[in-house]
Design a protein around this motif. Structure first.
Motif, PDB file in Angstrom:
ATOM      1  N   LEU A 163      38.236   2.025   8.732  1.00 38.86           N
ATOM      2  CA  LEU A 163      37.724   1.198   9.823  1.00 38.86           C
ATOM      3  C   LEU A 163      36.813   0.107   9.291  1.00 38.86           C
ATOM      4  CD1 LEU A 163      37.546   0.786  12.894  1.00 38.86           C
ATOM      5  CD2 LEU A 163      35.574   2.348  12.894  1.00 38.86           C
ATOM      6  N   TRP A 164      35.941   0.472   8.343  1.00 37.01           N
ATOM      7  CA  TRP A 164      35.040  -0.515   7.766  1.00 37.01           C
ATOM      8  C   TRP A 164      35.805  -1.593   7.020  1.00 37.01           C
ATOM      9  CZ3 TRP A 164      31.114  -3.400   7.605  1.00 37.01           C
ATOM     10  CH2 TRP A 164      30.718  -4.039   6.430  1.00 37.01           C
ATOM     11  N   GLN A 165      36.842  -1.212   6.300  1.00 39.29           N
ATOM     12  CA  GLN A 165      37.649  -2.198   5.583  1.00 39.29           C
ATOM     13  C   GLN A 165      38.342  -3.153   6.550  1.00 39.29           C
ATOM     14  OE1 GLN A 165      40.279   0.139   3.107  1.00 39.29           O
ATOM     15  NE2 GLN A 165      38.773   0.325   1.449  1.00 39.29           N
ATOM     16  N   SER A 166      38.778  -2.636   7.695  1.00 35.89           N
ATOM     17  CA  SER A 166      39.421  -3.479   8.707  1.00 35.89           C
ATOM     18  C   SER A 166      38.425  -4.465   9.294  1.00 35.89           C
ATOM     19  CB  SER A 166      40.014  -2.605   9.817  1.00 35.89           C
ATOM     20  OG  SER A 166      41.008  -1.732   9.318  1.00 35.89           O
ATOM     21  N   VAL A 167      37.222  -3.964   9.622  1.00 32.61           N
ATOM     22  CA  VAL A 167      36.173  -4.832  10.175  1.00 32.61           C
ATOM     23  C   VAL A 167      35.795  -5.913   9.170  1.00 32.61           C
ATOM     24  CG1 VAL A 167      33.752  -4.896  10.898  1.00 32.61           C
ATOM     25  CG2 VAL A 167      35.270  -3.105  11.763  1.00 32.61           C
ATOM     26  N   ARG A 168      35.654  -5.518   7.909  1.00 32.31           N
ATOM     27  CA  ARG A 168      35.291  -6.479   6.860  1.00 32.31           C
ATOM     28  C   ARG A 168      36.377  -7.535   6.680  1.00 32.31           C
ATOM     29  NH1 ARG A 168      34.240  -4.124   0.955  1.00 32.31           N
ATOM     30  NH2 ARG A 168      36.487  -3.769   1.182  1.00 32.31           N
ATOM     31  N   ALA A 169      37.644  -7.112   6.733  1.00 32.10           N
ATOM     32  CA  ALA A 169      38.753  -8.054   6.574  1.00 32.10           C
ATOM     33  C   ALA A 169      38.793  -9.062   7.726  1.00 32.10           C
ATOM     34  CB  ALA A 169      40.071  -7.297   6.495  1.00 32.10           C
ATOM     35  N   ILE A 170      38.586  -8.581   8.955  1.00 34.43           N
ATOM     36  CA  ILE A 170      38.578  -9.480  10.123  1.00 34.43           C
ATOM     37  C   ILE A 170      37.403 -10.442  10.035  1.00 34.43           C
ATOM     38  CG2 ILE A 170      38.307  -9.576  12.631  1.00 34.43           C
ATOM     39  CD1 ILE A 170      39.677  -6.795  12.685  1.00 34.43           C
ATOM     40  N   GLY A 171      36.249  -9.925   9.651  1.00 36.17           N
ATOM     41  CA  GLY A 171      35.070 -10.777   9.515  1.00 36.17           C
ATOM     42  C   GLY A 171      35.261 -11.847   8.459  1.00 36.17           C
ATOM     43  N   PHE A 172      35.848 -11.466   7.331  1.00 35.32           N
ATOM     44  CA  PHE A 172      36.064 -12.435   6.248  1.00 35.32           C
ATOM     45  C   PHE A 172      37.090 -13.489   6.652  1.00 35.32           C
ATOM     46  CE2 PHE A 172      38.026 -13.597   2.055  1.00 35.32           C
ATOM     47  CZ  PHE A 172      36.922 -14.280   1.563  1.00 35.32           C
ATOM     48  N   ALA A 173      38.139 -13.068   7.376  1.00 35.48           N
ATOM     49  CA  ALA A 173      39.143 -14.025   7.849  1.00 35.48           C
ATOM     50  C   ALA A 173      38.520 -15.017   8.826  1.00 35.48           C
ATOM     51  CB  ALA A 173      40.300 -13.281   8.516  1.00 35.48           C
ATOM     52  N   THR A 174      37.633 -14.516   9.701  1.00 31.52           N
ATOM     53  CA  THR A 174      36.946 -15.397  10.649  1.00 31.52           C
ATOM     54  C   THR A 174      36.019 -16.356   9.919  1.00 31.52           C
ATOM     55  OG1 THR A 174      37.000 -13.633  12.318  1.00 31.52           O
ATOM     56  CG2 THR A 174      35.474 -15.458  12.696  1.00 31.52           C
ATOM     57  N   TYR A 175      35.345 -15.844   8.888  1.00 25.71           N
ATOM     58  CA  TYR A 175      34.462 -16.682   8.065  1.00 25.71           C
ATOM     59  C   TYR A 175      35.247 -17.842   7.456  1.00 25.71           C
ATOM     60  CZ  TYR A 175      31.198 -17.926   4.317  1.00 25.71           C
ATOM     61  OH  TYR A 175      30.355 -18.613   3.476  1.00 25.71           O
ATOM     62  N   LYS A 176      36.399 -17.543   6.868  1.00 25.42           N
ATOM     63  CA  LYS A 176      37.208 -18.585   6.231  1.00 25.42           C
ATOM     64  C   LYS A 176      37.765 -19.571   7.267  1.00 25.42           C
ATOM     65  CE  LYS A 176      40.066 -15.951   3.968  1.00 25.42           C
ATOM     66  NZ  LYS A 176      41.192 -15.600   3.039  1.00 25.42           N
ATOM     67  N   GLU A 177      38.136 -19.049   8.426  1.00 19.87           N
ATOM     68  CA  GLU A 177      38.673 -19.912   9.480  1.00 19.87           C
ATOM     69  C   GLU A 177      37.641 -20.928   9.947  1.00 19.87           C
ATOM     70  OE1 GLU A 177      40.435 -19.535  14.054  1.00 19.87           O
ATOM     71  OE2 GLU A 177      39.878 -17.739  12.914  1.00 19.87           O
ATOM     72  N   TRP A 178      36.414 -20.440  10.215  1.00 19.09           N
ATOM     73  CA  TRP A 178      35.369 -21.342  10.697  1.00 19.09           C
ATOM     74  C   TRP A 178      34.815 -22.218   9.580  1.00 19.09           C
ATOM     75  CZ3 TRP A 178      33.766 -22.724  15.440  1.00 19.09           C
ATOM     76  CH2 TRP A 178      34.271 -21.987  16.522  1.00 19.09           C
ATOM     77  N   ALA A 179      34.945 -21.782   8.340  1.00 18.01           N
ATOM     78  CA  ALA A 179      34.480 -22.607   7.216  1.00 18.01           C
ATOM     79  C   ALA A 179      35.253 -23.915   7.154  1.00 18.01           C
ATOM     80  CB  ALA A 179      34.620 -21.841   5.905  1.00 18.01           C
ATOM     81  N   ALA A 180      36.496 -23.894   7.654  1.00 17.58           N
ATOM     82  CA  ALA A 180      37.294 -25.120   7.680  1.00 17.58           C
ATOM     83  C   ALA A 180      36.758 -26.111   8.702  1.00 17.58           C
ATOM     84  CB  ALA A 180      38.757 -24.781   7.989  1.00 17.58           C
ATOM     85  N   TYR A 181      35.964 -25.599   9.668  1.00 16.78           N
ATOM     86  CA  TYR A 181      35.389 -26.465  10.704  1.00 16.78           C
ATOM     87  C   TYR A 181      33.865 -26.380  10.662  1.00 16.78           C
ATOM     88  CZ  TYR A 181      40.174 -26.048  12.416  1.00 16.78           C
ATOM     89  OH  TYR A 181      41.542 -26.054  12.514  1.00 16.78           O
ATOM     90  N   ARG A 182      33.310 -26.263   9.478  1.00 17.87           N
ATOM     91  CA  ARG A 182      31.866 -26.074   9.337  1.00 17.87           C
ATOM     92  C   ARG A 182      31.057 -27.264   9.842  1.00 17.87           C
ATOM     93  NH1 ARG A 182      34.385 -26.352   4.543  1.00 17.87           N
ATOM     94  NH2 ARG A 182      33.956 -28.107   3.148  1.00 17.87           N
ATOM     95  N   SER A 183      31.685 -28.456   9.913  1.00 18.40           N
ATOM     96  CA  SER A 183      30.961 -29.618  10.439  1.00 18.40           C
ATOM     97  C   SER A 183      30.593 -29.407  11.894  1.00 18.40           C
ATOM     98  CB  SER A 183      31.814 -30.885  10.293  1.00 18.40           C
ATOM     99  OG  SER A 183      33.037 -30.764  11.001  1.00 18.40           O
ATOM    100  N   HIS A 184      31.392 -28.574  12.612  1.00 14.18           N
ATOM    101  CA  HIS A 184      31.076 -28.255  14.004  1.00 14.18           C
ATOM    102  C   HIS A 184      29.743 -27.510  14.090  1.00 14.18           C
ATOM    103  CE1 HIS A 184      31.800 -27.184  18.197  1.00 14.18           C
ATOM    104  NE2 HIS A 184      31.502 -25.930  17.893  1.00 14.18           N
ATOM    105  N   MET A 185      29.522 -26.575  13.178  1.00 17.56           N
ATOM    106  CA  MET A 185      28.253 -25.854  13.144  1.00 17.56           C
ATOM    107  C   MET A 185      27.122 -26.753  12.673  1.00 17.56           C
ATOM    108  SD  MET A 185      29.037 -22.057  11.640  1.00 17.56           S
ATOM    109  CE  MET A 185      30.055 -20.884  12.523  1.00 17.56           C
ATOM    110  N   ALA A 186      27.426 -27.659  11.744  1.00 14.84           N
ATOM    111  CA  ALA A 186      26.389 -28.514  11.162  1.00 14.84           C
ATOM    112  C   ALA A 186      25.737 -29.411  12.202  1.00 14.84           C
ATOM    113  CB  ALA A 186      26.986 -29.364  10.039  1.00 14.84           C
ATOM    114  N   VAL A 187      26.409 -29.604  13.348  1.00 13.70           N
ATOM    115  CA  VAL A 187      25.810 -30.392  14.428  1.00 13.70           C
ATOM    116  C   VAL A 187      24.499 -29.758  14.878  1.00 13.70           C
ATOM    117  CG1 VAL A 187      26.141 -31.194  16.806  1.00 13.70           C
ATOM    118  CG2 VAL A 187      28.032 -31.297  15.186  1.00 13.70           C
ATOM    119  N   SER A 188      24.390 -28.438  14.713  1.00 13.94           N
ATOM    120  CA  SER A 188      23.170 -27.731  15.097  1.00 13.94           C
ATOM    121  C   SER A 188      21.949 -28.241  14.334  1.00 13.94           C
ATOM    122  CB  SER A 188      23.324 -26.232  14.851  1.00 13.94           C
ATOM    123  OG  SER A 188      24.385 -25.702  15.609  1.00 13.94           O
ATOM    124  N   LEU A 189      22.181 -28.796  13.149  1.00 18.99           N
ATOM    125  CA  LEU A 189      21.072 -29.332  12.359  1.00 18.99           C
ATOM    126  C   LEU A 189      20.421 -30.505  13.062  1.00 18.99           C
ATOM    127  CD1 LEU A 189      22.593 -29.214   8.766  1.00 18.99           C
ATOM    128  CD2 LEU A 189      21.161 -27.536   9.934  1.00 18.99           C
TER     129      LEU A 189
END
Length: 272
Positions: A7-33
Motif C-alpha cells: 500500500l505504501w509503495q502504491s501511495v508513493r508511486a501515485i504521489g511521485f507521478a503527481t509530482y512529475k505531472e505538476w512539475a511540468a506546470y510549475r510556473s502555475h505554482m510560481a504565481v504564488s510568489l
C-alpha cells in the motif's frame, strides 16, 4: 509482499507521478510568489492603519498580528487542497466509474495525489514565500516549539483534505454542487481564521467556532506555531490543543469514511 508495504509503495508511486505531472506546470505554482506577498502587503497596510495610536488589540501587538498572517499564509500554502473540485469533476463527467472499479479507494488515491502535489508546492511556494516574509517584510517566523508546530501543521494538512473531500462527496447527491462548494469553502476559510484571528470574533461566535473542525486548519496551527492558544476564553497548553486537534482529525476521518461508503452505495444504485 506485506500488504502495508504494498500500500505504501502504491501511495508513493501515485504521489511521485503527481509530482512529475505538476512539475511540468510549475510556473502555475510560481504565481504564488506574487499573489501571496501582494495579499500580505494589503494586510500589512490595513493593520498598520488599524493599529495607529494603539499598542495592542485583543491582546495582540502589531508585530504579533503580522506574524499571525505570515504564518497563516505559509501554513495554507502547505495545506492547500483541491480534492473537492477534483472529486466533483470526476462524478459530473462520469470518470469516477474507473476509480470505483479499482482496489484502492479513491480517497486514498486523492490523498496520495495531494502528497505529491504539496511536495512540489513546498519547494516552489512555501519555502520562497517563507523567505520573502522573513527577509523582505521582517516578520518573526521562528516557531516557539518546532516539534509541536510540525505535528499541528501535519494535522492541518490532513484536516483540510478530509473537509474538502467531504464537500466533494456532495456531488453524489447534488446534480450541480459547484454553488454549495463555493459557499461552504468561503464559510470554511472565515471559520478557520484565514481572514482574521478567531479571537477577534464576538464571544458567542468564538464558542461556536471552538466546537467546529475548521479552526484546526489555520487558526490552531498558527497559534501553536507562535506558542500560545486562546479562544472563547479558554487557554490551552500546546500538548493540550494539539491533542484536541488530533482527536478532531480522527473524528472527521471517520465522518469522511462513512460518507464515502454511503456515496459508493448511491453511485452503485444509480449505475444499476
Amino acid at each position: 509482499m506485506n500488504p502495508v508495504v504494498h500500500l505504501w509503495q502504491s501511495v508513493r508511486a501515485i504521489g511521485f507521478a503527481t509530482y512529475k505531472e505538476w512539475a511540468a506546470y510549475r510556473s502555475h505554482m510560481a504565481v504564488s510568489l506574487l499573489v501571496g506577498p501582494v495579499y500580505f502587503l494589503v494586510q500589512y497596510m490595513i493593520w498598520h492603519a488599524i493599529y495607529e495610536g494603539k499598542d495592542a488589540i485583543n491582546g495582540l501587538t502589531l508585530a504579533q498580528m503580522l506574524s499571525y498572517f505570515g504564518i497563516a499564509a505559509v501554513v495554507n500554502y502547505f495545506a492547500f487542497d483541491f480534492a473537492d473540485w477534483n472529486l466533483q469533476m470526476l462524478v459530473r463527467t462520469g470518470k469516477f466509474v474507473t476509480f470505483a472499479l479499482r482496489p484502492m479507494p479513491h480517497w486514498l488515491f486523492a490523498l496520495a495525489q495531494k502528497l505529491g502535489h504539496r511536495s512540489l508546492g513546498f519547494a516552489i511556494e512555501c519555502v520562497p514565500v517563507f523567505l520573502i516574509f522573513l527577509f523582505v517584510f521582517r516578520i518573526d517566523l521562528k516557531p516557539a516549539a518546532p516539534g509541536w508546530a510540525a505535528i499541528s501543521i501535519a494535522l492541518s494538512f490532513l484536516m483540510n483534505f478530509m473537509v474538502n473531500y467531504c464537500v466533494g462527496l456532495t456531488a453524489f447527491w447534488l446534480v450541480r454542487a459547484e454553488g454549495v462548494r463555493r459557499v461552504f469553502l468561503l464559510l470554511k476559510d472565515i471559520s478557520a481564521g484565514l481572514f482574521v484571528p478567531l479571537s477577534f470574533f464576538p464571544g458567542w461566535a468564538q464558542h461556536v467556532l471552538f466546537y467546529l473542525p475548521f479552526q484546526f486548519i489555520t487558526y490552531v496551527p498558527t497559534r501553536v506555531y507562535v506558542g500560545k492558544y486562546e479562544l472563547a476564553g479558554m487557554h490551552l497548553s500546546l500538548p493540550g490543543i494539539v491533542g484536541l486537534q488530533a482527536g478532531a482529525t480522527a473524528i472527521v476521518a471517520g465522518l469522511m469514511l462513512l460518507l464515502y461508503r454511503q456515496a459508493l452505495r448511491r453511485f452503485t444504485g444509480v449505475g444499476v
